[in-house]
Design an enzyme around this catalytic site. Structure first.
Site, PDB file in Angstrom:
ATOM      1  N   ASP A   1     -28.961 -21.498  47.333  1.00  0.00           N
ATOM      2  CA  ASP A   1     -30.047 -21.466  48.316  1.00  0.00           C
ATOM      3  C   ASP A   1     -31.239 -22.317  47.888  1.00  0.00           C
ATOM      4  OD1 ASP A   1     -30.673 -19.712  46.246  1.00  0.00           O
ATOM      5  OD2 ASP A   1     -30.683 -17.924  47.511  1.00  0.00           O
TER       6      ASP A   1
ATOM      7  N   ASN B   1     -32.616  -5.203  48.055  1.00  0.00           N
ATOM      8  CA  ASN B   1     -32.133  -4.704  49.354  1.00  0.00           C
ATOM      9  C   ASN B   1     -30.652  -5.053  49.575  1.00  0.00           C
ATOM     10  OD1 ASN B   1     -32.239  -7.444  49.798  1.00  0.00           O
ATOM     11  ND2 ASN B   1     -33.565  -7.356  51.595  1.00  0.00           N
TER      12      ASN B   1
ATOM     13  N   HIS C   1     -29.280  -8.086  49.154  1.00  0.00           N
ATOM     14  CA  HIS C   1     -28.977  -9.456  49.599  1.00  0.00           C
ATOM     15  C   HIS C   1     -28.279 -10.264  48.507  1.00  0.00           C
ATOM     16  CE1 HIS C   1     -33.189 -10.928  48.165  1.00  0.00           C
ATOM     17  NE2 HIS C   1     -32.332 -11.636  47.472  1.00  0.00           N
TER      18      HIS C   1
ATOM     19  N   GLU D   1     -29.562 -11.741  54.080  1.00  0.00           N
ATOM     20  CA  GLU D   1     -30.265 -10.465  54.124  1.00  0.00           C
ATOM     21  C   GLU D   1     -29.430  -9.411  54.864  1.00  0.00           C
ATOM     22  OE1 GLU D   1     -32.756  -9.956  52.385  1.00  0.00           O
ATOM     23  OE2 GLU D   1     -34.219 -11.593  52.432  1.00  0.00           O
TER      24      GLU D   1
HETATM   25  C1  GLP Z   1     -33.911 -14.461  45.485  1.00  0.00           C
HETATM   26  C2  GLP Z   1     -32.702 -15.364  45.614  1.00  0.00           C
HETATM   27  C3  GLP Z   1     -31.414 -14.631  45.314  1.00  0.00           C
HETATM   28  C4  GLP Z   1     -31.552 -13.843  44.032  1.00  0.00           C
HETATM   29  C5  GLP Z   1     -32.622 -12.799  44.205  1.00  0.00           C
HETATM   30  C6  GLP Z   1     -32.803 -11.887  43.004  1.00  0.00           C
HETATM   31  O1  GLP Z   1     -34.268 -13.868  46.678  1.00  0.00           O
HETATM   32  N1  GLP Z   1     -32.607 -15.970  46.913  1.00  0.00           N
HETATM   33  O2  GLP Z   1     -30.359 -15.564  45.245  1.00  0.00           O
HETATM   34  O3  GLP Z   1     -30.332 -13.243  43.697  1.00  0.00           O
HETATM   35  O4  GLP Z   1     -33.846 -13.469  44.465  1.00  0.00           O
HETATM   36  O5  GLP Z   1     -33.645 -12.483  42.058  1.00  0.00           O
HETATM   37  P1  GLP Z   1     -33.942 -11.905  40.634  1.00  0.00           P
HETATM   38  O6  GLP Z   1     -32.763 -12.233  39.795  1.00  0.00           O
HETATM   39  O7  GLP Z   1     -35.176 -12.640  40.197  1.00  0.00           O
HETATM   40  O8  GLP Z   1     -34.168 -10.442  40.767  1.00  0.00           O
END
Ligand code: GLP
Length: 246
Positions: free
Chosen positions: A71, A140, A142, A147
């Site tokens: 992403d 959540n 995702h 989402e």
């Molecule tokens: C973002 C990214 C996700 C990632 C998530 C969790 O929203 N788009 O791909 O998995 O954050 O991030 P973290 O590892 O910092 O908790």
């Protein structure tokens, strides 16, 4: 249907990082031109640090690998310090021998974002599909920026992250108002098409999402639960992230 997700609970973040990087290393040694699927966020940081160490100390090669990222924020240039392209450069790409032209991160400044998504899917098809996706997990549920409510058949597209996600990600920005409200993301189906999936989750704040993903119903309200439909998916967890599993 019972979950087909494999679960591996490890002592701490360091052990999770070694295990995740080890799965990538095993693939790269067997198939130097493997197609890697990569993630951003705090969770993968130690995984990339371990990949860099494997490259430096043990000669793990990325010279023939191809890499696709899950992403990117819409509106951020790759030079922006909060863009996911920038993250990949400073955590992995700049420290291993991967060729720049073999790294594919959505262009957050693409003139035509929908076309950018179609081109991303076409590039994945052209190289024969992703061999191994690394995923993080949102609180959540995702995955990437898919989402709750995301269509299991979704492909790469422009999305509006949930308020909870924007709030969580705002910790990285000097001014929370700067967090982009739109993003480009690989779709659920783009992820499920990968031949193998490794999801990493660390910390008690991920425990509820982890439990819903593995033990909950396989439904779009928890996108990570859709991974139950994949035949080769493993979750690598620290004890805190696994604490709500029964
Ligand atoms: C973002 C990214 C996700 C990632 C998530 C969790 O929203 N788009 O791909 O998995 O954050 O991030 P973290 O590892 O910092 O908790």
């Amino acid at each position: 249907m019972s979950s087909r997700i494999d679960v591996c609970v490890l002592d701490d973040e360091a052990a999770v990082a070694v295990a995740a990087a080890g799965i990538f290393a095993e693939l790269l040694r067997r198939r130097p031109d493997a197609v890697l699927g990569l993630a951003t966020g705090s969770t993968p940081e130690p995984v990339y640090a371990e990949m860099v160490r494997l490259h430096r100390d043990e000669g793990l090669g990325f010279a023939r690998a191809r890499a696709f990222n899950l992403d990117e924020y819409l509106g951020l240039d790759g030079d922006h310090d909060q863009s996911y392209r920038f993250f990949m450069q400073i955590h992995l790409f700049d420290y291993v021998d991967i060729r720049p032209w073999n790294t594919f991160v959505f262009d957050g400044k693409a003139a035509d974002p929908e076309q950018e998504c179609l081109a991303f899917e076409a590039k994945i098809r052209a190289v024969g599909g992703v061999d191994l996706w690394l995923l993080g997990l949102g609180t959540n549920g995702h995955i990437a920026f898919n989402e709750p409510g995301s269509d299991p058949a979704s492909r790469s597209r422009v999305v509006t992250p949930d308020a909870e996600t924007v709030e969580a990600n705002s910790r990285h920005f000097a001014d929370p108002a700067e967090v982009p409200t739109e993003a480009l993301t690989a779709g659920v189906s783009t992820i499920l098409d990968g031949r193998k999936i490794v999801l990493v989750a660390l910390g008690a704040h991920k425990a509820d999402a982890v439990a819903r993903a593995i033990e909950g119903d396989r439904l779009p309200d928890c996108p990570a639960s859709l991974l139950q439909g994949h035949s080769d998916c493993i979750f690598l967890l620290d004890r805190a992230a696994a604490s709500q599993l029964s």
